[in-house]
Write an enzyme that holds these catalytic residues in place. Structure first.
Site, PDB file in Angstrom:
ATOM      1  N   SER A  66     -10.270   0.297   3.516  1.00 45.59           N
ATOM      2  CA  SER A  66      -9.517  -0.043   4.725  1.00 45.59           C
ATOM      3  C   SER A  66      -8.887   1.238   5.271  1.00 45.59           C
ATOM      4  O   SER A  66      -8.139   1.901   4.562  1.00 45.59           O
ATOM      5  CB  SER A  66      -8.389  -1.022   4.403  1.00 45.59           C
ATOM      6  N   GLU A  74      -3.889   3.755   6.507  1.00 47.55           N
ATOM      7  CA  GLU A  74      -3.583   3.507   5.102  1.00 47.55           C
ATOM      8  C   GLU A  74      -4.065   4.704   4.274  1.00 47.55           C
ATOM      9  O   GLU A  74      -3.526   5.026   3.227  1.00 47.55           O
ATOM     10  CB  GLU A  74      -4.313   2.229   4.682  1.00 47.55           C
ATOM     11  N   ARG A  94       0.822  -1.226   0.000  1.00 47.31           N
ATOM     12  CA  ARG A  94       0.000   0.000   0.000  1.00 47.31           C
ATOM     13  C   ARG A  94       0.854   1.275   0.000  1.00 47.31           C
ATOM     14  O   ARG A  94       0.499   2.278   0.609  1.00 47.31           O
ATOM     15  CB  ARG A  94      -0.944   0.043   1.196  1.00 47.31           C
TER      16      ARG A  94
END
Ligand code: EPU
Length: 334
Positions: A233, A329, A159
């Site tokens: 997320s 994230e 990520r």
């Protein structure tokens, strides 16, 4: 000041001093030339699906709306496809599937734009964008010059990429090239995909079957941002030392642990958050989604502070109970 409410999937009512809808590279180059040095400090928005806008933005916001889908070259086995940075990610994925180009099907229904996809090396169901990435073109906001980035220059990680780290905010991604397969190689390692395929009695799946199944899995547990504001997320799955994961497994036998390279292990943030009792909980206008604890939601007219407070409270509980720091994230934008 224009509102960015419909330009961020959290649906936060934040304003900016100027909203520039960038529809071509030439328009962007002209803007940079006329607005130097202000252009350097602009905020870039794609689909707004992985951002938390922390408050009003006293600088111009450049929204990537550059559209293009084309085939750059092809051989018997492969095709290089080029997509404009402002293309909607999922619509681009479905176009590739219709054209018979394989490789992106596991990444179906991820919200956001093509230009934002390499920034955080989007991934789902065993595939990351780095697996199919060929190169990208980006314009430097200071010089207005175009630079081509090949895979190694993007420094892709879990990520993350160079665009989220060292070159953060410096480049506007105008197009991305993908190397896709004409002879398909499916990634079916993720258990839920196999389960759903056999539920549907599909024994010899096509790329469309895989895409349809991924869409169904995502719809069953992730909220649609058009109905409930969210940014996917909210935290990364933490990567901790395998020795520590082994100890945790003794106390919590059901903890999901995924071994990684270098004696490290990935732990499910969603599981950790659920164990702390947050799943389905509300805090001000924000909330923790009832079907998946890793998703923070805009429950009711949430402010950025509501989301931040919930984020901090969850981090605190997970740290207290498990001694693990959760790292967001989502990109925080000031
Ligand atoms: N889990 C719980 N409780 C929850 C949520 C999850 O116990 O409330 C457990 C699940 O039972 C499962 C494990 O956690 O054992 C993993 O859950 P899931 O398969 O939903 O995947 P994830 O690790 O939570 C990651 C990505 C998603 C991606 C899925 C599928 C990150 C931060 N997230 O989620 O990506 O779609 O895998 O591959 O890596 C995103 O990045 O925005 C995103 C949605």
């Amino acid at each position: 000041m224009p509102s960015l409410k419909s330009y961020n999937t959290f649906g936060l009512d934040v304003r900016c001093s100027q909203l520039v809808r960038v529809r071509s590279k030439a328009q962007l180059e002209g803007f940079i030339l006329e607005n130097n040095p202000l252009a350097e400090s602009c905020i870039i928005l794609g689909g707004g699906s992985n951002v938390l806008l922390l408050g009003d933005i006293e600088r111009p916001v450049l929204r990537n709306e550059i559209k293009e889908r084309s085939v750059v070259s092809e051989s018997k086995k492969h095709v290089i496809v080029r997509a404009g940075g402002g293309e909607n990610w999922h619509r681009f994925v479905r176009w590739c599937i219709r054209e018979g180009y394989g490789g992106l099907e596991n990444l179906s229904l991820i919200p956001g734009s093509v230009g934002a996809a390499p920034m955080q090396n989007i991934g789902a169901y065993g595939v990351e964008i780095k697996d199919v990435f060929h190169s990208l073109e980006a314009v430097n906001l200071k010089t207005g010059k175009t630079r081509v980035f090949k895979k190694a220059a993007c420094a892709f990680g879990y990520r993350t990429s160079v665009f989220k780290e060292r070159l953060k905010g410096k480049y506007f991604i105008t197009s991305v090239n993908f190397k896709l397969d004409k002879i398909h190689q499916l990634s079916l390692s993720y258990g839920a995909i196999q389960t759903e395929l056999s539920n549907r009695n599909v024994s010899n799946p096509t790329i469309k079957d895989v895409s349809d199944v991924v869409i169904a899995i995502r719809r069953s547990k992730l909220p649609d941002p058009k109905e409930i504001g969210n940014s996917g997320s909210f935290f990364k799955n933490p990567i901790i030392k395998s020795a520590k994961a082994k100890n945790l497994k003794k106390d919590y036998p059901t903890i999901p642990v995924y071994p990684q390279a270098d004696k490290m292990s990935k732990i499910s943030a969603g599981w950790l958050i659920e164990q702390c009792g947050w799943k389905g909980k509300k805090m001000g206008g924000a909330g923790c989604y009832k079907k998946h604890a890793l998703i923070l939601i805009n429950r009711k007219n949430a402010t950025p502070q509501d989301i931040l407070k919930l984020c901090a409270a969850i981090q605190e509980s997970v740290s207290q109970k498990f001694g693990i720091d959760l790292i967001p994230e989502v990109n925080f934008i000031k």
